[in-house]
Design a protein around this motif. Structure first.
Motif, PDB file in Angstrom:
ATOM      1  N   LEU A 153      40.470  17.404 -77.102  1.00  0.00           N
ATOM      2  CA  LEU A 153      40.882  18.430 -76.149  1.00  0.00           C
ATOM      3  C   LEU A 153      41.779  17.823 -75.067  1.00  0.00           C
ATOM      4  CD1 LEU A 153      40.281  21.482 -75.803  1.00  0.00           C
ATOM      5  CD2 LEU A 153      38.534  20.849 -74.147  1.00  0.00           C
ATOM      6  N   LYS A 191      39.594  22.167 -68.095  1.00  0.00           N
ATOM      7  CA  LYS A 191      40.783  22.583 -68.850  1.00  0.00           C
ATOM      8  C   LYS A 191      41.370  23.866 -68.274  1.00  0.00           C
ATOM      9  CE  LYS A 191      42.308  23.726 -73.544  1.00  0.00           C
ATOM     10  NZ  LYS A 191      42.765  25.107 -73.270  1.00  0.00           N
ATOM     11  N   MET A 215      39.742  16.807 -66.479  1.00  0.00           N
ATOM     12  CA  MET A 215      39.151  16.729 -67.807  1.00  0.00           C
ATOM     13  C   MET A 215      38.639  15.318 -68.095  1.00  0.00           C
ATOM     14  SD  MET A 215      41.871  19.043 -69.999  1.00  0.00           S
ATOM     15  CE  MET A 215      40.923  18.919 -71.518  1.00  0.00           C
ATOM     16  N   GLN A 234      35.497  22.579 -70.361  1.00  0.00           N
ATOM     17  CA  GLN A 234      36.319  23.783 -70.446  1.00  0.00           C
ATOM     18  C   GLN A 234      36.739  24.267 -69.059  1.00  0.00           C
ATOM     19  OE1 GLN A 234      37.518  25.068 -73.196  1.00  0.00           O
ATOM     20  NE2 GLN A 234      36.367  23.727 -74.582  1.00  0.00           N
ATOM     21  N   THR A 269      45.796  18.702 -74.514  1.00  0.00           N
ATOM     22  CA  THR A 269      46.290  19.125 -73.201  1.00  0.00           C
ATOM     23  C   THR A 269      47.406  18.215 -72.717  1.00  0.00           C
ATOM     24  OG1 THR A 269      44.080  19.970 -72.656  1.00  0.00           O
ATOM     25  CG2 THR A 269      45.604  19.623 -70.826  1.00  0.00           C
TER      26      THR A 269
END
Length: 325
Positions: free
Chosen positions: A311, A279, A287, A276, A315
């Protein structure tokens, strides 16, 4: 109007009248509770204090610990007291200062931007052990996680099982959506003696409350965890919190606190939580590197890997759409 909305409305209109807790209502003698509210002077502080003063099971005192030199507007109430640290000392310094100064047998934490529903302390009192000599336990509850739009959902989805350690419950991913445990600071109730024996790490600037839970898991005697299934806290998310400022590298370094033999928990923490920070930096490369690091230093489970991959994919697609536009 929901119970959560009613509590918020009351806090915004007037200071609630304190209602003393009657032992006959619950069948147990109420143990003395000191509420500790660390604050940097957020405007929501008044709402938090009002919710503590509206409890069916009234606390013995409410200690507001200000980590700032700015004036703090407090209600004129005999239970509310102001302490100061810092300025800029950090949340754990404020928490521990309140714990040391507290006169209650038990400590209930409340962040200055959260609030309790009126039955929070009473519900927790129902589930905790009554032997004062037993100090190796913590109590928590489910909560309403409310975003900036006012939408809310109940966290955590599942409660801790008897076979899990605290780090395993909090960090291991057991499904793609959700699948991790959650114990938030404003839900915590515990013996004051426990936090004197295992104090909050005052040097930490992030992962503060969860670090304390990890430290508790290292005690020779197992820590008992009591969780009230009914949500009784409103946790406001979406603001510019410290957690949003943590970098991936800082978070990965923090993972050294976890049991090195438990590679599953380390791996899941890095690829679910540390990612996170990558990100938030907006770096797709960061990431991917975080995922690779989690695979190298840990042994993440399948759901954790799937979450990190999804994730990264989300992104990447979002960045591609921005370029196309």
């Amino acid at each position: 109007m929901s119970e959560a909305e009613h509590c918020t409305a009351a806090a915004n209109t007037m200071l609630p009248v304190a209602r003393p807790f009657m032992a006959s209502q619950r069948g147990k003698e109420m143990r003395s509770v000191s509420v500790v509210i660390p604050t940097v002077g957020r405007p929501e502080l008044g709402r938090a204090i009002a919710s503590a003063l509206s409890q069916q099971a009234m606390p013995s005192e409410i200690l507001v610990v200000a980590d700032t030199l700015a004036p703090i507007d407090l209600p004129d109430h005999p239970l509310v007291k102001l302490l100061r640290v810092g300025p800029g000392a950090g949340g754990n310094v404020a928490r521990q200062a309140g714990i040391v100064a507290a006169k209650g047998e038990l400590i209930a934490l409340l962040d200055d931007d959260d609030e309790w529903l009126h039955d929070h302390l009473a519900n927790q009192h129902d589930i905790i052990p009554q032997d004062p000599a037993n100090v190796h336990w913590i109590a928590s509850s489910r909560l309403f996680a409310q975003d900036a739009k006012g939408d809310s959902e109940v966290w955590p989805q599942r409660l801790m099982s008897a076979s899990e350690t605290l780090p395993q419950y909090i960090f291991r991913k057991t499904s793609l959506v959700g699948g991790v445990g959650f114990i938030q600071a404003s839900t915590l109730l515990f013996p004051r003696q426990l936090a004197l024996e295992v104090p909050f790490d005052e040097a930490l600037k992030f992962h503060q409350d969860v670090s304390w839970l990890v430290d508790l898991s290292k005690l020779d005697d197992d820590i008992a965890v009591y969780q009230a299934p009914k949500p009784s806290v409103i946790y406001y998310i979406g603001s510019a919190t410290v957690s949003r400022k943590i970098t991936a590298s800082q978070s990965i370094s923090w993972a050294d606190r976890l049991d090195p033999a438990d590679r599953r928990t380390i791996g899941d923490f890095v690829v679910v939580h540390s990612i996170q920070g990558a990100k938030n930096s907006g770096s797709l490369i960061a990431m991917i590197r975080t995922l690779r690091t989690g695979l190298r230093i840990g042994r993440p489970g399948g759901w954790a890997i799937a979450y990190a991959a999804s994730l990264i994919l989300q992104t990447a697609v979002a960045k591609l759409l921005i370029r196309i536009r």
